[in-house]
Scaffold this motif. Structure first.
Motif, PDB file in Angstrom:
ATOM      1  N   ASP A 111       0.807  -1.396   0.062  1.00  0.00           N
ATOM      2  CA  ASP A 111      -0.073  -0.079   0.041  1.00  0.00           C
ATOM      3  C   ASP A 111       1.176   1.268   0.174  1.00  0.00           C
ATOM      4  OD1 ASP A 111      -1.947  -1.542   0.469  1.00  0.00           O
ATOM      5  OD2 ASP A 111      -1.995  -1.666   2.118  1.00  0.00           O
ATOM      6  N   GLU A 112       2.412   1.127  -0.168  1.00  0.00           N
ATOM      7  CA  GLU A 112       3.059   2.320  -0.249  1.00  0.00           C
ATOM      8  C   GLU A 112       2.830   3.063  -1.472  1.00  0.00           C
ATOM      9  OE1 GLU A 112       7.713   3.685   0.400  1.00  0.00           O
ATOM     10  OE2 GLU A 112       6.716   1.491   0.552  1.00  0.00           O
ATOM     11  N   PRO A 113       2.445   4.151  -1.899  1.00  0.00           N
ATOM     12  CA  PRO A 113       2.664   5.102  -3.114  1.00  0.00           C
ATOM     13  C   PRO A 113       3.870   4.431  -4.174  1.00  0.00           C
ATOM     14  CG  PRO A 113       1.704   6.362  -1.718  1.00  0.00           C
ATOM     15  CD  PRO A 113       2.147   5.100  -0.769  1.00  0.00           C
ATOM     16  N   ILE A 114       3.480   3.970  -5.092  1.00  0.00           N
ATOM     17  CA  ILE A 114       4.981   4.255  -6.090  1.00  0.00           C
ATOM     18  C   ILE A 114       4.931   4.637  -7.134  1.00  0.00           C
ATOM     19  CG2 ILE A 114       5.200   2.060  -5.637  1.00  0.00           C
ATOM     20  CD1 ILE A 114       4.190   0.921  -7.960  1.00  0.00           C
ATOM     21  N   ALA A 115       4.037   5.621  -7.763  1.00  0.00           N
ATOM     22  CA  ALA A 115       3.885   6.476  -8.358  1.00  0.00           C
ATOM     23  C   ALA A 115       2.595   6.908  -8.390  1.00  0.00           C
ATOM     24  CB  ALA A 115       3.723   5.652  -9.861  1.00  0.00           C
ATOM     25  N   SER A 116       3.017   8.486  -9.366  1.00  0.00           N
ATOM     26  CA  SER A 116       1.136   9.436  -9.075  1.00  0.00           C
ATOM     27  C   SER A 116       1.047   9.493 -10.486  1.00  0.00           C
ATOM     28  CB  SER A 116       2.406  11.189  -8.914  1.00  0.00           C
ATOM     29  OG  SER A 116       1.612  12.135  -8.505  1.00  0.00           O
ATOM     30  N   LEU A 117      -0.663   9.290 -10.513  1.00  0.00           N
ATOM     31  CA  LEU A 117      -0.904   9.964 -12.185  1.00  0.00           C
ATOM     32  C   LEU A 117      -1.765  11.007 -12.081  1.00  0.00           C
ATOM     33  CD1 LEU A 117      -2.327   6.434 -12.270  1.00  0.00           C
ATOM     34  CD2 LEU A 117      -0.183   7.754 -13.585  1.00  0.00           C
TER      35      LEU A 117
END
Length: 401
Positions: free
Chosen positions: A33-39
């Motif tokens: 659940d750790e953010p890996i990318a931003s869209l």
């Protein structure tokens, strides 16, 4: 075992997004659940979490690429924390580290930070990020640039010859428009092309509201946990004026006029990638305190990039406060399918005539842009006068007059 990370469902009618930033690089450890990318979508930035814990695999797309819902973004090797780390470890790579580190760091930078890095000639690998999860911000880059010793400027020319072929130092930079900016541009132009747009103006004496705010702001903040601003008064006054002039709160759908018995007020809020417009639902039922709490929450989450899609859908009327940036007067553009927008401007002391005497009062210009296909000039002016009366005499807001 590699787990695929796909573009998630982004909201109703939204089918694609732009890769704005990679938050994890191949070989980085990743928690579930750790953010890996931003869209970047048409309205907000959305962070994509890792479905499993492990090690970040290869990126399937690059920053700036357009991706469809359900498309492959990257892979995560579940439980492979020890396998990816040794890859960059061979000793011969030491000689290449100075050049390689900035390249990998630059790949994870947002477009605005990348521009700041280029402008200031700062090596991003040497700057400690203070943003979320240690990400680099524009402020970090500016601070690093201002603290660089004069001697450190010498290495910079090695990286800048390509950008300075002209003796006069004239440069150009091409930056792809973000998806949010493209959408703003398209919608505003559509509004101009579709609506018969007209703007009417008035001014308002802010003396009473300023006095009330000065008298009660400390008690208000102590009781409600939020500062008493001017927007609470304007939103509440607008809901009352919309009730008196329902056409201003209506919209056109085909050959029909849709009247709303509620006031969902869209409020323009600054975000890192531009203005976003979250909606205060059923604002007519909220107190000034409830409105201020909602706006404060929107502002905080807009800066954090955590506003939700549903919070920016709908809206029957918009209020835009250009005064916070120093605007004296403007003609705001309608936010379709709404039929009107209220523009607020800066407060400044001006001479006015009261009871035959010239006095100095804190005045603000108000502007209402409206769709003349639906709203007559008389209705637009009536709405604006009702709003002006409520602001100049806030007791009207209390007794619903």
């Amino acid at each position: 075992m590699a787990t695929e990370v796909l573009v998630p469902v982004l909201g109703e009618s939204i089918t694609e997004a732009t890769v704005g930033e990679w938050l994890k690089q191949p070989g980085d450890k990743v928690a579930a659940d750790e953010p890996i990318a931003s869209l970047e979508t048409d309205k907000v930035s959305v962070e994509v979490p890792s479905p499993v814990a492990g090690v970040m695999g290869e990126h399937a797309v690059k920053v700036g690429d357009t991706v469809q819902v359900g498309a492959l973004l990257a892979t995560v090797d579940a439980g492979g924390a020890a396998t990816a780390a040794p890859t960059p470890a061979p000793q011969p790579a030491v000689t290449e580290t100075p050049a390689a580190a900035p390249a990998s760091a630059a790949a994870a930078l947002s477009p605005s930070v990348r521009r700041a890095v280029l402008e200031h000639g700062v090596d991003p690998s040497t700057v400690t990020g203070t943003g979320k999860d240690g990400r680099l911000t524009k402020e970090d880059v500016a601070a690093a640039a201002s603290s660089k010793p004069a001697a450190a400027a010498a290495p910079a020319p090695a990286a800048t010859p390509a950008a300075a072929p002209s003796a006069g130092g004239r440069k150009e930079e091409r930056v792809k428009m973000t998806r949010l900016r493209q959408t703003i541009a398209r919608r505003l132009k559509e509004a101009q092309n579709t609506a018969a747009m007209l703007t009417t103006f008035n001014d308002v004496d802010m003396s009473a509201v300023i006095a009330a705010r000065a008298k009660y702001k400390d008690l208000f903040e102590k009781k409600h946990g939020v500062r008493l601003g001017f927007m609470g008064f304007f939103v509440k006054a607008a809901t009352m004026a919309l009730k008196d002039v329902p056409a201003v709160n209506a919209s056109i759908e085909g050959d029909e006029i849709v009247y709303h018995d509620y006031a969902d007020i869209s409020v323009a809020v600054s975000a890192p990638n531009g203005l976003v417009v979250p909606v205060i639902r059923d604002a007519q039922n909220l107190s000034v305190a409830g409105i201020e709490k909602t706006i404060g929450d929107f502002g905080k989450r807009a800066k954090d990039g955590t506003l939700k899609m549903d919070e920016m859908k709908g809206g029957t009327f918009t209020i835009s406060n250009g005064g916070v940036f120093g605007s004296l007067m403007s003609t705001p553009i309608i936010n379709p399918p709404q039929s009107a927008v209220l523009g607020l401007h800066r407060i400044e002391e001006r001479p006015v005539v009261v009871d035959g005497q010239i006095v100095v009062r804190p005045m603000m210009y108000l502007a209402v842009s409206y769709d003349h296909r639906l709203i007559d000039g008389r209705e637009a002016v009536t709405f604006l006068v009702a709003l002006k009366n409520a602001i100049e005499d806030p007791t009207r807001i209390l007794i619903d007059l």
